[in-house]
Design an enzyme around this catalytic site. Structure first.
Site, mmCIF file in Angstrom:
data_model
loop_
_atom_site.group_PDB
_atom_site.id
_atom_site.type_symbol
_atom_site.label_atom_id
_atom_site.label_comp_id
_atom_site.label_asym_id
_atom_site.label_seq_id
_atom_site.Cartn_x
_atom_site.Cartn_y
_atom_site.Cartn_z
ATOM 1 N N ASP A 183 -90.088 -6.874 -21.476
ATOM 2 C CA ASP A 183 -89.730 -6.274 -20.197
ATOM 3 C C ASP A 183 -91.049 -5.866 -19.533
ATOM 4 O O ASP A 183 -92.062 -5.707 -20.224
ATOM 5 C CB ASP A 183 -88.843 -5.056 -20.454
ATOM 6 C CG ASP A 183 -88.607 -4.240 -19.198
ATOM 7 O OD1 ASP A 183 -88.253 -4.834 -18.179
ATOM 8 O OD2 ASP A 183 -88.809 -3.018 -19.256
ATOM 9 N N ASP A 235 -87.526 -1.035 -22.991
ATOM 10 C CA ASP A 235 -87.401 0.425 -23.098
ATOM 11 C C ASP A 235 -86.280 1.024 -22.248
ATOM 12 O O ASP A 235 -86.029 2.212 -22.313
ATOM 13 C CB ASP A 235 -88.727 1.089 -22.700
ATOM 14 C CG ASP A 235 -88.952 1.042 -21.187
ATOM 15 O OD1 ASP A 235 -88.566 0.037 -20.564
ATOM 16 O OD2 ASP A 235 -89.493 2.017 -20.640
ATOM 17 N N ASP A 276 -82.182 -2.898 -20.711
ATOM 18 C CA ASP A 276 -82.738 -3.761 -21.755
ATOM 19 C C ASP A 276 -81.853 -3.815 -22.994
ATOM 20 O O ASP A 276 -82.059 -4.667 -23.865
ATOM 21 C CB ASP A 276 -84.130 -3.268 -22.178
ATOM 22 C CG ASP A 276 -85.160 -3.405 -21.071
ATOM 23 O OD1 ASP A 276 -85.004 -4.331 -20.253
ATOM 24 O OD2 ASP A 276 -86.098 -2.589 -21.019
#
Length: 641
Positions: free
Chosen positions: A330, A523, A527
Site C-alpha cells: 500500500d 496499514d 487494506d
C-alpha cells in the site's frame, strides 16, 4: 506428575542397577540381586513409565502408533521377559527397561527446559508491566492499582516511571525507552498527540496522557497473546512429520520382530540375546527427535522475532513467508509517512478552503485531515452544509448557499468542467508527485488543493533490500498514476498499479497469485481484505486494529525495513526446522542397523540402555540446534551476522 519428578524417580531408582552393570565385571554384585532389580524396575514402570504406557494404549485403541508405542513395547518386553528369566533362573535385563525409561525422560526434561526458556521472553514482558498509575481525578493526583485504570483516565508520568497503559500524550514532552516492546534500542521522542505504549519507560521528561487501551487491549497484552499462539501453532511441515511417524513406527515394529527372528531362528542366538537386539531397535528408532524438530524451532524463532519487534502469528505464515516471489505495498502510511500536508492552493484560498473544510469535516481520510489542519491554520470555521452525499471512489458533494459544491479526485472530471489554465496547473502539480484535490461549485471546478505525502526515510532501503533478494515489488494504491509513479521512482518500486478502488485491492492480489506467491504490506482498514487474501499479510504496527488483526506478520516498529528482516527470520527458522528433521531422521536410519546387530561381527553393538541414552542425546541435539537460533542477529543493513 511432572516430567521432572518422574525423571528423578527413575534416575534414583535406576542408579543402583547402573552401578551394578559397571561393577559386575569386577565381581561386585548389588545386594538383593534380581529381586531388588525387579522391585526397583516395577516402581519405575508404574510411576515413571505410566504415561508412556497410557499414551501407547490410547493410540493402539485408535489404530495408530506414536513415539510412546516404541518406548512402551520395548520396555514392557524387556520387563516381562526379565520376570520370566528370573523365574527360570536365567540372566535378566531389568536394568535395560529401567535405564531406557530414565534416558527417554531425560530427553523430555531437555525439551521442557527448552520450552520454558523459549517462553521466558514472553513472561519477562508480562513482568515488566506497570503495577500502578498516577491518575488525575477531580483535579487531584492519586495512585491507584493498574486494574482500576479506565479508558479516558488522565495519567501523569514522571521521569523514570513506567507508562501504565496505551494512550495519547495531551501535555508535555519526553523521550521513552520502548525497547522491551519494539526492540528499538534508541529512546523515542514523544510530544503532544503522540501515542505511548504501556510498560515502556519514561526517560527524562514529565507528561500526562489519556488512557485509550487497558487490560487485554494494550499492545503488550496483544504481543504476549500472539507470541503464545505462535509458539503453540503447527507449521505445515509438521504434517509431514506426523505422516512419517505414522508410517515409521509400524515399520520399526516389523523390523524389530524380524531382528528377533533373524537372531533367534536363523543364527540360533539365545532368546535373551535376540530380545536385546529387538528391544534396542525399538528404543533407538523412537522418533522423539523427529517430533521435537519443528515445535522447538518454531518456539525459539517466534520468541526471537518478538524481541525484534516482529510478531509472527503462526507456523503457517512463517512457512509461507519463506517462499514468496512478489511483495505488494500500500502507499499511504506504508511506503509514505501517512501524514500529508497541503502544499498549494489554486484559486481563492479562503473560498476553496472554506468549501473543502465544510465537506471534509467529518472524514477520517488522511487527505481530509490535511485539509482540516490547513483550514485551522487559516482560522477558517467550516460553514454548514446540507444534503451531504459520498460518491464512491470519487469524492463527496453537498448543498451550500443554494448551490451544489463538491470535493474529490480527478475521477470527478467526467461530471464537471475545468478551465484550460487550471488543467495545466493540475498537470504541473501531479508531475511534482502531489495529489490534487478538486474543489467545485455548480458544475465547474473553482479551485485546486495540492497535497503531498513524503516517503518514509527507510522506504528506499527497505525496497532495495527486497529487490536484492530477487523479489518483485509492486505498489497498489488508490492514488493517481502520476503521483504513485513519482513515489515509486523515489523508493525504487518495480511496478505501480494506481487508481485502485478500496474494494478492488483483494482482486488485484488474487490476480497476482495466479503466477506467484504474494505478500501484501498495508496499514489501513481498506487494506484488510488484501491482507487476508495475500499468501502473507504484513501489517504495519501503527495501522488500524482491523489491519493488524488481518495481518499474519505485524511490524511493531512501523519500520518498512522489517519486512525484509521478517523474511530473513522466516528463512532461518524454516531452514533450522529442515536441518532438525534431517538430522533426526538420519539418526534413526543410521542407528537401527547398529541396534539390530548388523555390525556385531566387528564388535559394534548397542544395548537397549545405550540406545536410550543415544536417543536422549539426539533429542538434546535437536533442542540445542533450535536454541542456537537465538544467536542470529539481523543488522539495520539486513545482513545476517
Amino acid at each position: 506428575m511432572s516430567v521432572m519428578k518422574r525423571f528423578w524417580i527413575a534416575l534414583i531408582l535406576s542408579t543402583p542397577m547402573l552401578a551394578n552393570m559397571i561393577l559386575m565385571p569386577f565381581g561386585v554384585m548389588m545386594p538383593g540381586g534380581k529381586w531388588l532389580q525387579f522391585g526397583l524396575t516395577t516402581i519405575i514402570m508404574v510411576v515413571a513409565a505410566g504415561p508412556f504406557l497410557q499414551s501407547a494404549w490410547a493410540s493402539f485403541k485408535k489404530h495408530h502408533a506414536n513415539m510412546d508405542t516404541l518406548v512402551a513395547i520395548g520396555t514392557i518386553t524387556a520387563y516381562i521377559y526379565s520376570i520370566y528369566a528370573m523365574v527360570i533362573h536365567e540372566a535378566v535385563f531389568f536394568e535395560s527397561a529401567a535405564l531406557v525409561i530414565t534416558f527417554v525422560l531425560l530427553g523430555q526434561v531437555f525439551e521442557e527446559r527448552m520450552r520454558s526458556s523459549a517462553s521466558n521472553a514472553v513472561e519477562k514482558l508480562v513482568d515488566l508491566q506497570a503495577k500502578d498509575a498516577e491518575v488525575i481525578r477531580d483535579g487531584e493526583t492519586i495512585l491507584i492499582p493498574l486494574s482500576e485504570v479506565i479508558v479516558g483516565d488522565v495519567i501523569s508520568v514522571r521521569p523514570g516511571q513506567k507508562v501504565a497503559v496505551d494512550g495519547v500524550i495531551i501535555e508535555g514532552v519526553s523521550t521513552i525507552d520502548e525497547s522491551m516492546v519494539t526492540g528499538e534500542s534508541m529512546p523515542v521522542m514523544k510530544k503532544v498527540g503522540d501515542k505511548v505504549i504501556g510498560s515502556t519507560i519514561n526517560s527524562n521528561g514529565a507528561f500526562t496522557f489519556r488512557a485509550e487501551k487497558i487490560g487485554d487491549d494494550t499492545l503488550l497484552a496483544q504481543i504476549v497473546e500472539l507470541v503464545k499462539k505462535a509458539q503453540t501453532s503447527h507449521a505445515p511441515i509438521q504434517k509431514l512429520t506426523d505422516k512419517v511417524s505414522d508410517i515409521f513406527v509400524p515399520v520399526v515394529l516389523i523390523v524389530s520382530i524380524m531382528t528377533f527372528l533373524f537372531w533367534y531362528v536363523v543364527l540360533g542366538a539365545t532368546v535373551s540375546n535376540a530380545l536385546i537386539f529387538a528391544v534396542s531397535v525399538l528404543v533407538i528408532a523412537c522418533p522423539c527427535a523427529l517430533g521435537l524438530a519443528t515445535p522447538t524451532a518454531l518456539m525459539v524463532g517466534t520468541g526471537l522475532s518478538a524481541k525484534m519487534g516482529i510478531l509472527i502469528k503462526n507456523g503457517e505464515v512463517l512457512e509461507a513467508a519463506n517462499d514468496l516471489q512478489t511483495v505488494v505495498f500500500d502507499k499511504t502510511g506504508t511506503i509514505t509517512v501517512g501524514k500529508p500536508v497541503v502544499t498549494d492552493i489554486i484559486g481563492d484560498p479562503q473560498d476553496v478552503l472554506s468549501m473543502a473544510a465544510s465537506l471534509e469535516e467529518s472524514s477520517e481520510h488522511p487527505l481530509a485531515s490535511a485539509i482540516m489542519v490547513r483550514a485551522s491554520e487559516n482560522k477558517i470555521i467550516p460553514p454548514k452544509i446540507t444534503e451531504f452525499r459520498a460518491i464512491e471512489g470519487k469524492g463527496v458533494e453537498a448543498m451550500f448557499d443554494g448551490k451544489r459544491v463538491f470535493v474529490g479526485n480527478d475521477k470527478l472530471l467526467g461530471d464537471y468542467q475545468i478551465g484550460a489554465e487550471m488543467a495545466v496547473k493540475v498537470q504541473q502539480l501531479q508531475d511534482e508527485a502531489k495529489t490534487v484535490v478538486f474543489v467545485g461549485r455548480g458544475d465547474e471546478v473553482v479551485g485546486l488543493m495540492a497535497i503531498q505525502d513524503e516517503p518514509k526515510a527507510t522506504s528506499k532501503a527497505a525496497i532495495s533490500a527486497l529487490k536484492a533478494r530477487g523479489l518483485k515489488t509492486i505498489m497498489l494504491t488508490g492514488d493517481n498514476e502520476r503521483v504513485a509513479q513519482s513515489i515509486a521512482n523515489q523508493v525504487g518500486i518495480d511496478e505501480v498499479v494506481a487508481d485502485v478502488l478500496p474494494g478492488d485491492k483483494a482482486a488485484h492480489i488474487r490476480e497476482l497469485q495466479k503466477t506467484s506467491k504474494v505478500a501484501f504490506v498495508g496499514d489501513g482498514i481498506n487494506d484488510a481484505p488484501a491482507l487476508t487474501t495475500a499468501d502473507v499479510g504484513i501489517s504495519m504496527g501503527s495501522g488500524t486494529d482491523i489491519a493488524i488483526e488481518s495481518g499474519g506478520i505485524i511490524l511493531v516498529k512501523n519500520d518498512l525495513r522489517d519486512v525484509n528482516r521478517a523474511l530473513i527470520l522466516s528463512h532461518k527458522i524454516v531452514n533450522r526446522i529442515k536441518l532438525n528433521l534431517f538430522w533426526a531422521f538420519v539418526y534413526n536410519v543410521l542407528g537401527i542397523p547398529v541396534a539390530a546387530g548388523l555390525f556385531y561381527g566387528i564388535g559394534l553393538v548397542l544395548s537397549p540402555e545405550l540406545a536410550g541414552l543415544a536417543m536422549a542425546f539426539s533429542s538434546l541435539s535437536v533442542v540445542t540446534s533450535s536454541v542456537l537460533l537465538n544467536k542470529v542477529k539481523i543488522s539495520q543493513q539486513t545482513r545476517i551476522v
